[in-house]
Design an enzyme around this catalytic site. Structure first.
Site, mmCIF file in Angstrom:
data_model
loop_
_atom_site.group_PDB
_atom_site.id
_atom_site.type_symbol
_atom_site.label_atom_id
_atom_site.label_comp_id
_atom_site.label_asym_id
_atom_site.label_seq_id
_atom_site.Cartn_x
_atom_site.Cartn_y
_atom_site.Cartn_z
ATOM 1 N N GLU A 138 0.928 -1.161 -0.199
ATOM 2 C CA GLU A 138 0.017 -0.018 -0.010
ATOM 3 C C GLU A 138 0.642 1.180 0.174
ATOM 4 O O GLU A 138 0.639 2.310 0.573
ATOM 5 C CB GLU A 138 -0.941 -0.053 1.232
ATOM 6 C CG GLU A 138 -2.056 -1.180 1.290
ATOM 7 C CD GLU A 138 -2.849 -1.165 2.509
ATOM 8 O OE1 GLU A 138 -3.947 -1.790 2.237
ATOM 9 O OE2 GLU A 138 -2.417 -0.539 3.586
ATOM 10 N N GLU A 159 -6.761 -7.711 -0.154
ATOM 11 C CA GLU A 159 -7.184 -7.646 1.247
ATOM 12 C C GLU A 159 -8.670 -7.478 1.005
ATOM 13 O O GLU A 159 -9.073 -6.258 0.946
ATOM 14 C CB GLU A 159 -6.410 -6.645 2.001
ATOM 15 C CG GLU A 159 -4.945 -7.112 2.402
ATOM 16 C CD GLU A 159 -4.608 -5.766 3.117
ATOM 17 O OE1 GLU A 159 -5.370 -4.976 3.884
ATOM 18 O OE2 GLU A 159 -3.378 -5.669 3.272
#
Length: 294
Positions: A188, A270
């Site tokens: 991320e 995710e």
């Protein structure tokens, strides 16, 4: 008696040689690739999709690894997803621990014994709601340290860590007979900053992974679905995954992804079926019905 003995030895050597050739043949016949034109993965040349369950070895006592993996499999998953926590393995600089709950080779071997593929997320920064994102505290003792950037003290420390870690990981790549089908670069990164966007740092990490794991491994990045985050976290030519939860509409997420990556598998790396509690805040909950229906 010496002649029969030599004859037996020749047979034994021949058997071992044939076995080695067989193992090499099996490994050479394995491949995991991206079919960009058809937006899918190919496993041994055949279309493949995975459904993964996240399990972090450093959060689960070693004695329970098998139990958790079996539950992942019984829940209908064919893949296990795990981070690697740098700070767990190098709590003291230069002293590496791969024993007990840190025995990553046992963990990967066990996953394979349960018939699970592995999505590996070695960071070095992993977030994971884990102290300092899995980075070791001693990094902050180094003069001039700036993490998650192409900063000399930082990248030098990463290079030393990956020189130890990645050769251990390499035999477990799918093409080498192991369970690892994909490897994430950073985590991320587009959300770091605001918007640090240090492409030199990301390329450094990719090059370092390729140095030890090779060119054939399937590498990917992952970011939240936000235009600027997707732009900052991307590495040209690399597969990009998204992460989002049940409140997001998948069709909208795919549309956003396609602005940055026209083709390739659509991955939610995710899926936020749960959420963490913020210090001093209320308890976080998800709507079970919405999760089940999404």
């Amino acid at each position: 008696d010496i002649i029969p003995f030599l004859s037996q030895m020749r047979c034994f050597v021949l058997l071992i040689s044939l076995l080695a050739l067989h193992i090499a043949h099996v490994a050479c016949g394995r491949s995991f690739t991206i079919d960009w034109d058809n937006d899918r993965f190919l496993k041994d040349g055949k279309p493949f999709s995975y459904q993964s369950g996240g399990m972090h070895y450093f959060r689960v006592p070693r004695q329970y690894w098998g139990d958790r993996m079996n539950k992942i499999r019984l829940a209908g998953m064919n893949t296990l997803q795990t981070y690697i926590s740098w700070r767990s393995h190098e709590l003291v600089e230069g002293e590496f621990n791969f024993e007990g709950d840190n025995n990553i080779t046992e963990y990967l071997s066990l996953a394979q014994s349960y018939g699970l593929n592995v999505v590996l997320r070695p960071g070095p920064y992993i977030c994971a709601e884990w102290t300092f994102g899995g980075l070791p505290y001693w990094l902050l003792n180094k003069p001039g340290m700036e993490v998650r950037m192409y900063n000399k003290p930082y990248v030098e420390a990463i290079a030393k860590w990956f020189a130890v870690l990645l050769p251990i990981i390499k035999p477990f790549l799918y093409e080498n007979g192991g369970p690892i089908i994909t490897v994430q670069v950073e985590n991320e990164y587009g959300a770091y900053g605001p918007f640090v966007c240090d492409k030199k740092y990301l390329q450094f990490l990719l090059d370092l992974n390729k140095k030890y794991l090779g060119e054939n491994a399937v590498y990917f990045t992952m970011d939240n679905t936000n235009d600027k985050r997707l732009e900052c976290g991307a590495i040209p030519g690399l597969l990009k995954a998204l992460d989002f939860g049940p409140e997001n509409e998948p069709a909208h997420e795919l549309q956003m992804l396609r602005k940055f990556q026209a083709h390739g598998p659509f991955i939610n790396g995710e899926y936020w079926a749960g959420w963490f509690d913020m210090w001093g805040g209320g308890h976080a909950n998800r709507n079970a019905t919405k999760v089940a229906e999404s």
